[in-house]
Write a protein that holds these residues in place. Structure first.
Motif, PDB file in Angstrom:
ATOM      1  N   VAL A  99       0.848  -1.198   0.000  1.00 52.80           N
ATOM      2  CA  VAL A  99       0.000   0.000   0.000  1.00 52.80           C
ATOM      3  C   VAL A  99       0.884   1.248   0.000  1.00 52.80           C
TER       4      VAL A  99
ATOM      5  N   ASP B 122      -4.391   5.371  -1.296  1.00 53.89           N
ATOM      6  CA  ASP B 122      -5.074   5.953  -0.145  1.00 53.89           C
ATOM      7  C   ASP B 122      -6.593   5.890  -0.260  1.00 53.89           C
ATOM      8  N   SER B 123      -7.091   5.207  -1.276  1.00 54.00           N
ATOM      9  CA  SER B 123      -8.550   5.100  -1.425  1.00 54.00           C
ATOM     10  C   SER B 123      -9.017   3.715  -0.990  1.00 54.00           C
ATOM     11  N   LEU B 124     -10.246   3.654  -0.525  1.00 59.92           N
ATOM     12  CA  LEU B 124     -10.842   2.383  -0.137  1.00 59.92           C
ATOM     13  C   LEU B 124     -10.829   1.401  -1.307  1.00 59.92           C
TER      14      LEU B 124
ATOM     15  N   GLN C 218      -7.287   0.122  -2.054  1.00 60.60           N
ATOM     16  CA  GLN C 218      -6.778  -0.792  -1.040  1.00 60.60           C
ATOM     17  C   GLN C 218      -7.508  -2.134  -1.068  1.00 60.60           C
TER      18      GLN C 218
ATOM     19  N   GLY D 155      -7.915  -5.772   2.776  1.00 66.87           N
ATOM     20  CA  GLY D 155      -7.934  -4.423   2.210  1.00 66.87           C
ATOM     21  C   GLY D 155      -8.994  -3.538   2.844  1.00 66.87           C
TER      22      GLY D 155
ATOM     23  N   TYR E  41      -7.943  -2.777   6.494  1.00 66.82           N
ATOM     24  CA  TYR E  41      -6.801  -1.853   6.418  1.00 66.82           C
ATOM     25  C   TYR E  41      -7.294  -0.424   6.173  1.00 66.82           C
ATOM     26  N   ALA E  42      -8.161  -0.272   5.176  1.00 65.56           N
ATOM     27  CA  ALA E  42      -8.661   1.063   4.832  1.00 65.56           C
ATOM     28  C   ALA E  42      -9.443   1.684   5.996  1.00 65.56           C
TER      29      ALA E  42
ATOM     30  N   GLU F  55      -6.687   2.309   9.045  1.00 63.63           N
ATOM     31  CA  GLU F  55      -5.376   2.885   8.718  1.00 63.63           C
ATOM     32  C   GLU F  55      -5.073   4.169   9.473  1.00 63.63           C
ATOM     33  N   ASP F  56      -6.040   5.058   9.572  1.00 62.79           N
ATOM     34  CA  ASP F  56      -5.799   6.341  10.237  1.00 62.79           C
ATOM     35  C   ASP F  56      -6.014   6.288  11.742  1.00 62.79           C
TER      36      ASP F  56
END
Length: 157
Positions: free
Chosen positions: A82, A88-90, A93, A147, A150-151, A154-155
């Motif tokens: 990644v 950086d998009s759903l 990912q 994925g 993760y999305a 992630e933040d």
């Protein structure tokens, strides 16, 4: 006289969030493990623990521990991908997750696992190569969940 300018693309795998990769890998491996149990329990009960000579006897619990551990490690590799591709998009990912699941199926499940099981003398040794379609489904589902999780985290982690 002409001048040529070249721009080198640099990939930085260190920008991926390894914690999100671990969580996504665990989530994906748990969902995949449930599918494996429902569709072909012997894979999780014998083949996977046999990789580390933990079976026989059959043990879904040991198989799940090994499988989730593998899923977490592969999730960290996914996080590096990644970062390397700067996704950086759903959608990006989740798409990469599906592709990563297919790659793990080809390389690890279809090619490495049969050789490994043969080396350790497992009674659950599949043929080489082992391009079993149900296994492809399981690995793509792993990647989709990886994925997606993760999305989502992630933040936050």
């Amino acid at each position: 006289m002409s001048t040529t300018t070249e721009t080198a693309q640099q990939f930085d795998a260190s920008t991926g969030n390894w914690r999100a990769g671990v969580l996504g890998g665990i989530g994906g491996a748990l969902v995949m493990g449930a599918l494996v149990l429902a569709m072909n329990a012997a894979t999780l009960e014998v083949a996977i623990p046999s990789l580390y000579t933990l079976a026989p006897p059959a043990s879904a619990g040991l198989g799940l521990v090994v499988h989730v551990s593998h899923g977490a490690v592969l999730g960290v590799v996914f996080a590096g991908l990644v970062g390397a591709f700067d996704l950086d998009s759903l959608g990006g990912q989740v798409g990469l997750g599906a592709a990563w699941g297919a790659v793990t199926w080809v390389v690890l499940a279809a090619l490495v696992m049969p050789v490994w099981l043969d080396v350790v003398g497992s009674p659950a040794n599949p043929p080489l190569p082992n391009f079993a379609i149900p296994s492809l489904l399981w690995h793509v589902v792993y990647g989709l969940v990886l994925g997606g999780v993760y999305a989502l985290v992630e933040d936050a982690v």
